[in-house]
Write an enzyme that holds these catalytic residues in place. Structure first.
Site, PDB file in Angstrom:
ATOM      1  N   TYR A   1      -8.466   4.348   8.325  1.00 59.05           N
ATOM      2  CA  TYR A   1      -9.138   4.454  10.250  1.00 59.05           C
ATOM      3  C   TYR A   1      -9.563   6.102  10.509  1.00 59.05           C
ATOM      4  O   TYR A   1      -9.933   7.055  10.226  1.00 59.05           O
ATOM      5  CB  TYR A   1      -7.051   5.008  10.580  1.00 59.05           C
ATOM      6  CG  TYR A   1      -6.808   4.316  10.243  1.00 59.05           C
ATOM      7  CD1 TYR A   1      -5.450   3.894   9.343  1.00 59.05           C
ATOM      8  CD2 TYR A   1      -5.660   4.134  11.815  1.00 59.05           C
ATOM      9  CE1 TYR A   1      -4.771   2.711   9.782  1.00 59.05           C
ATOM     10  CE2 TYR A   1      -4.902   3.060  11.838  1.00 59.05           C
ATOM     11  CZ  TYR A   1      -4.277   2.912  10.721  1.00 59.05           C
ATOM     12  OH  TYR A   1      -3.054   1.788  10.892  1.00 59.05           O
TER      13      TYR A   1
ATOM     14  N   HIS B   1       0.765  -0.996   0.185  1.00 60.89           N
ATOM     15  CA  HIS B   1       0.189   0.080   0.060  1.00 60.89           C
ATOM     16  C   HIS B   1       0.986   1.224  -0.136  1.00 60.89           C
ATOM     17  O   HIS B   1       1.994   1.084   0.806  1.00 60.89           O
ATOM     18  CB  HIS B   1      -0.970   0.121   1.160  1.00 60.89           C
ATOM     19  CG  HIS B   1      -2.335  -0.649   1.194  1.00 60.89           C
ATOM     20  ND1 HIS B   1      -2.739  -1.608   1.903  1.00 60.89           N
ATOM     21  CD2 HIS B   1      -2.380  -1.838   0.277  1.00 60.89           C
ATOM     22  CE1 HIS B   1      -4.231  -1.960   1.787  1.00 60.89           C
ATOM     23  NE2 HIS B   1      -3.244  -2.717   0.596  1.00 60.89           N
TER      24      HIS B   1
ATOM     25  N   PRO C   1      -2.001  -0.334  19.191  1.00 60.43           N
ATOM     26  CA  PRO C   1      -2.097  -1.256  17.993  1.00 60.43           C
ATOM     27  C   PRO C   1      -2.229  -0.173  16.862  1.00 60.43           C
ATOM     28  O   PRO C   1      -2.200  -0.469  15.458  1.00 60.43           O
ATOM     29  CB  PRO C   1      -2.989  -2.346  17.669  1.00 60.43           C
ATOM     30  CG  PRO C   1      -4.022  -2.522  19.270  1.00 60.43           C
ATOM     31  CD  PRO C   1      -3.114  -1.364  20.221  1.00 60.43           C
TER      32      PRO C   1
ATOM     33  N   LYS D   1       2.846  -1.229  15.070  1.00 61.28           N
ATOM     34  CA  LYS D   1       4.080  -1.170  15.404  1.00 61.28           C
ATOM     35  C   LYS D   1       4.635  -2.361  15.808  1.00 61.28           C
ATOM     36  O   LYS D   1       5.926  -2.287  16.222  1.00 61.28           O
ATOM     37  CB  LYS D   1       4.484   0.630  15.961  1.00 61.28           C
ATOM     38  CG  LYS D   1       4.544   1.515  15.610  1.00 61.28           C
ATOM     39  CD  LYS D   1       5.703   1.758  14.837  1.00 61.28           C
ATOM     40  CE  LYS D   1       5.350   3.074  13.231  1.00 61.28           C
ATOM     41  NZ  LYS D   1       4.955   2.078  12.098  1.00 61.28           N
TER      42      LYS D   1
ATOM     43  N   TYR E   1       5.016   6.285  10.210  1.00 67.08           N
ATOM     44  CA  TYR E   1       3.694   5.162  10.127  1.00 67.08           C
ATOM     45  C   TYR E   1       4.648   4.379   9.298  1.00 67.08           C
ATOM     46  O   TYR E   1       4.546   2.827   9.517  1.00 67.08           O
ATOM     47  CB  TYR E   1       2.208   5.531   9.283  1.00 67.08           C
ATOM     48  CG  TYR E   1       1.814   4.681   9.243  1.00 67.08           C
ATOM     49  CD1 TYR E   1       0.633   4.327   9.787  1.00 67.08           C
ATOM     50  CD2 TYR E   1       1.667   3.324   8.363  1.00 67.08           C
ATOM     51  CE1 TYR E   1      -0.700   3.358  10.104  1.00 67.08           C
ATOM     52  CE2 TYR E   1       0.098   2.777   8.171  1.00 67.08           C
ATOM     53  CZ  TYR E   1      -0.381   2.241   9.057  1.00 67.08           C
ATOM     54  OH  TYR E   1      -1.149   1.368   9.117  1.00 67.08           O
TER      55      TYR E   1
HETATM   56  P1  RFL Z   1       4.911 -12.812  20.351  1.00 62.88           P
HETATM   57  O1  RFL Z   1       4.090 -12.931  19.654  1.00 62.88           O
HETATM   58  O2  RFL Z   1       3.937 -12.406  21.748  1.00 62.88           O
HETATM   59  O3  RFL Z   1       5.494 -14.330  20.843  1.00 62.88           O
HETATM   60  C1  RFL Z   1       6.412 -14.300  21.990  1.00 62.88           C
HETATM   61  C2  RFL Z   1       6.256 -15.923  21.958  1.00 62.88           C
HETATM   62  O4  RFL Z   1       6.708 -16.577  23.157  1.00 62.88           O
HETATM   63  C3  RFL Z   1       5.429 -17.629  23.817  1.00 62.88           C
HETATM   64  N1  RFL Z   1       5.885 -18.073  25.283  1.00 62.88           N
HETATM   65  C4  RFL Z   1       6.920 -18.513  26.015  1.00 62.88           C
HETATM   66  N2  RFL Z   1       7.788 -19.137  25.805  1.00 62.88           N
HETATM   67  C5  RFL Z   1       8.726 -20.116  26.121  1.00 62.88           C
HETATM   68  N3  RFL Z   1       8.136 -19.899  27.878  1.00 62.88           N
HETATM   69  C6  RFL Z   1       6.999 -19.167  28.281  1.00 62.88           C
HETATM   70  N4  RFL Z   1       7.416 -19.552  29.902  1.00 62.88           N
HETATM   71  C7  RFL Z   1       6.756 -18.418  27.107  1.00 62.88           C
HETATM   72  N5  RFL Z   1       5.748 -17.225  27.426  1.00 62.88           N
HETATM   73  C8  RFL Z   1       5.541 -17.046  26.086  1.00 62.88           C
HETATM   74  C9  RFL Z   1       4.265 -16.989  23.162  1.00 62.88           C
HETATM   75  O5  RFL Z   1       3.808 -18.626  23.149  1.00 62.88           O
HETATM   76  C10 RFL Z   1       5.171 -16.447  21.595  1.00 62.88           C
HETATM   77  O6  RFL Z   1       4.716 -17.803  20.728  1.00 62.88           O
HETATM   78  O7  RFL Z   1       6.058 -11.924  21.288  1.00 62.88           O
HETATM   79  P2  RFL Z   1       6.692 -10.772  19.386  1.00 62.88           P
HETATM   80  O8  RFL Z   1       8.081 -11.947  19.180  1.00 62.88           O
HETATM   81  O9  RFL Z   1       7.450 -10.216  20.899  1.00 62.88           O
HETATM   82  O10 RFL Z   1       6.294 -10.570  18.500  1.00 62.88           O
HETATM   83  C11 RFL Z   1       5.063  -8.734  19.258  1.00 62.88           C
HETATM   84  C12 RFL Z   1       4.422  -8.748  18.106  1.00 62.88           C
HETATM   85  O11 RFL Z   1       3.523 -10.357  17.826  1.00 62.88           O
HETATM   86  C13 RFL Z   1       3.149  -7.860  18.615  1.00 62.88           C
HETATM   87  O12 RFL Z   1       3.986  -7.164  18.648  1.00 62.88           O
HETATM   88  C14 RFL Z   1       2.031  -7.564  17.807  1.00 62.88           C
HETATM   89  O13 RFL Z   1       1.267  -8.373  17.370  1.00 62.88           O
HETATM   90  C15 RFL Z   1       1.142  -6.166  17.852  1.00 62.88           C
HETATM   91  N6  RFL Z   1       0.656  -6.299  16.471  1.00 62.88           N
HETATM   92  C16 RFL Z   1       0.984  -5.507  15.331  1.00 62.88           C
HETATM   93  N7  RFL Z   1       1.866  -4.960  15.120  1.00 62.88           N
HETATM   94  C17 RFL Z   1       2.510  -4.419  13.812  1.00 62.88           C
HETATM   95  O14 RFL Z   1       3.914  -5.075  13.560  1.00 62.88           O
HETATM   96  N8  RFL Z   1       1.509  -4.261  13.023  1.00 62.88           N
HETATM   97  C18 RFL Z   1       0.408  -4.318  12.943  1.00 62.88           C
HETATM   98  O15 RFL Z   1      -0.589  -4.356  12.002  1.00 62.88           O
HETATM   99  C19 RFL Z   1      -0.405  -4.899  14.429  1.00 62.88           C
HETATM  100  N9  RFL Z   1      -1.604  -5.004  14.869  1.00 62.88           N
HETATM  101  C20 RFL Z   1      -0.662  -6.118  16.933  1.00 62.88           C
HETATM  102  C21 RFL Z   1      -1.852  -5.859  16.018  1.00 62.88           C
HETATM  103  C22 RFL Z   1      -0.973  -6.957  17.766  1.00 62.88           C
HETATM  104  C23 RFL Z   1      -3.232  -6.949  18.179  1.00 62.88           C
HETATM  105  N10 RFL Z   1      -3.264  -8.274  19.603  1.00 62.88           N
HETATM  106  C24 RFL Z   1      -3.517  -9.346  19.070  1.00 62.88           C
HETATM  107  C25 RFL Z   1      -2.214  -7.222  21.131  1.00 62.88           C
HETATM  108  C26 RFL Z   1      -3.058  -6.002  16.311  1.00 62.88           C
HETATM  109  C27 RFL Z   1      -3.582  -6.718  17.369  1.00 62.88           C
HETATM  110  C28 RFL Z   1      -5.311  -6.672  17.926  1.00 62.88           C
HETATM  111  C1  PHB Z   2      -4.122  -5.515  10.691  1.00 60.28           C
HETATM  112  O1  PHB Z   2      -4.279  -4.944   9.530  1.00 60.28           O
HETATM  113  O2  PHB Z   2      -4.341  -6.510  12.185  1.00 60.28           O
HETATM  114  C2  PHB Z   2      -4.065  -3.929  11.598  1.00 60.28           C
HETATM  115  C3  PHB Z   2      -3.836  -2.704  10.515  1.00 60.28           C
HETATM  116  C4  PHB Z   2      -3.328  -1.680  11.146  1.00 60.28           C
HETATM  117  C5  PHB Z   2      -3.720  -1.693  12.448  1.00 60.28           C
HETATM  118  C6  PHB Z   2      -3.831  -2.764  13.671  1.00 60.28           C
HETATM  119  C7  PHB Z   2      -3.890  -3.757  13.295  1.00 60.28           C
HETATM  120  O3  PHB Z   2      -2.665   0.248  12.812  1.00 60.28           O
END
Ligand code: RFL
Ligand code: PHB
Length: 388
Positions: free
Chosen positions: A200, A72, A290, A294, A382
């Protein structure tokens, strides 16, 4: 078991760290609490900053992303019933990639396994020890047996609820935190995208976000109560609410909703991101709401910096980059915190705010839509700030 680096967590941070270390000739073992199927199915982020998408391609894990993702050039901001486009390509010459986090995780797991990497899934009782000294160790149970990994360094990549951060003595770590008085109700639906780029939307009933995963799979979010029960939202109510908040100008293509979640909104930073020979990376060290997209990108930035520091250590014993790891990451983390907080404050209704604040928000949105300087600042943040 022995590896140069023991990594806790097979999310984006742990997997990418292991992959980058392997490319630098450094061995690692990943200890993960969940099953491979669970890690590969966990639906979260969708947006990858340009430098991170480039890194995936340049390090040999971007082939499927290149084929299946959507690139995008901008986003839409919706308010007062109209959409305004922020053109990243024109403003800052960069783009973003839409590709689900679980797809990145699948690609990284497949690559680590193809490269002979070791990922131990389904581990329990995971503990990190000895990181104050020179012989850190990860102990755990796997396949019914007590096991341990002896290593030179530990990568604490186990997310916000993991064991690594909480194993650091409380007096050696400072925590900065803010919780938001709302959450996001997120859905994944088999339907056609309503627009060619993300929307957004600011609305007097609350924030809404349109995103997508493919030409037939859409992702929407609605601002909701922090403890919202998704079962109280039948599908038709979600679609009606989305249509209203997206400004009433769009008729949404509706389809089966295949997932409903409620996500918490939190800003959190733990400093420093290192204790002795354990290095925190990704969500274990920091959480952003979120709205700025980031979280996964910050996780990738941390492990890029960390892999370079560990590689320098094994090359010639240099500890300078290890010593500066936390400061280097935190400078960028705090800018991402600021941006995510700003986007969140701009787009959401806060219960304590007054009609004055609503007018202020609308003025700020109007400023974004009409001033190139304002739009450029959003665009620069962004698409992702530089790493060093
Ligand atoms: P994770 O993905 O949580 O992975 C951690 C891993 O550690 C495991 N774990 C353990 N393993 C062994 N022993 C233990 N005691 C443990 N405890 C936990 C877990 O099972 C898991 O496999 O962390 P990591 O790798 O730092 O990655 C971070 C990302 O997952 C997170 O920041 C993003 O998903 C946030 N996020 C977004 N980030 C973006 O860059 N772009 C986005 O568009 C975006 N949208 C979002 C998001 C997060 C969201 N939610 C659900 C919080 C949208 C949403 C709705
Ligand atoms: C997503 O596609 O899940 C998403 C995209 C942008 C955001 C948060 C989540 O700011």
């Amino acid at each position: 078991m022995r590896a140069q680096v023991g990594i806790v967590g097979a999310g984006p941070a742990g997997l990418m760290l292991s992959h980058l270390l392997h490319r630098a000739g450094i061995s690692s073992i990943i200890i993960e609490a969940r099953s491979r199927a669970y890690c590969e199915a966990r639906i979260r982020a969708g947006l990858i900053e340009q430098w991170a998408a480039d890194m995936l391609v340049e390090t040999g894990v971007g082939a499927r992303m290149k084929r299946e993702s959507m690139v995008h050039d901008g986003i839409y901001i919706g308010f007062n019933g109209a959409l305004h486009r922020i053109d990243f390509k024109k403003l800052v010459g960069k783009r973003v990639t839409i590709y689900g986090q679980q797809e990145v995780v699948k690609d990284l797991i497949a690559k680590r396994i193809a490269d002979g990497g070791q990922i131990l899934f389904d581990c329990s009782d995971v503990r990190v020890r000895g990181f104050d000294g020179k012989a850190p160790k990860i102990t755990f149970r796997h396949g019914g047996k007590a096991e341990e990994v002896d290593c030179d360094f530990i990568g604490g990549c186990d997310g916000f609820h993991g064991v690594c951060r909480s194993s650091i003595p409380a007096n050696a770590i400072s925590v900065y935190e803010r919780e938001y008085p709302f959450g996001w109700l997120g859905i994944l639906a088999e339907a056609k995208p309503v627009a060619d780029e993300l929307i957004y939307a600011y609305h007097q009933r609350g924030f809404a976000l349109f995103s997508m995963r493919s030409p037939n799979l859409v992702r929407y979010y609605l601002q909701c109560a922090p403890d919202e029960n998704p079962d109280k939202w039948p599908d038709h109510k979600i679609w009606d609410e989305l249509e209203t908040r997206l400004g009433g100008t769009k008729v949404l293509s509706r389809g089966p909703i295949v997932e409903k979640i409620v996500a918490q909104m939190r800003s959190f930073v733990a400093e420093p991101m290192r204790h002795g020979r354990m290095f925190l990376a990704g969500d274990s060290a920091h959480i952003v709401p979120p709205t700025g997209a980031k979280g996964m990108n910050l996780a990738f930035a941390d492990v890029l910096v960390l892999s370079r520091a560990i590689a320098a250590f094994y090359r010639n014993g240099a500890t300078g980059l290890l010593d500066s790891y936390s400061d280097t990451c935190l400078r960028r983390v705090w800018k991402a915190q600021r941006f995510s907080w700003w986007m969140t404050r701009l787009m959401h209704l806060f219960p304590e705010e007054t009609p004055f604040d609503r007018r202020r928000q609308l003025a700020e949105l109007d400023y974004l839509a009409s001033s190139e300087a304002a739009a450029k600042s959003l665009a620069e943040n962004y698409v992702g700030l530089p790493i060093d």
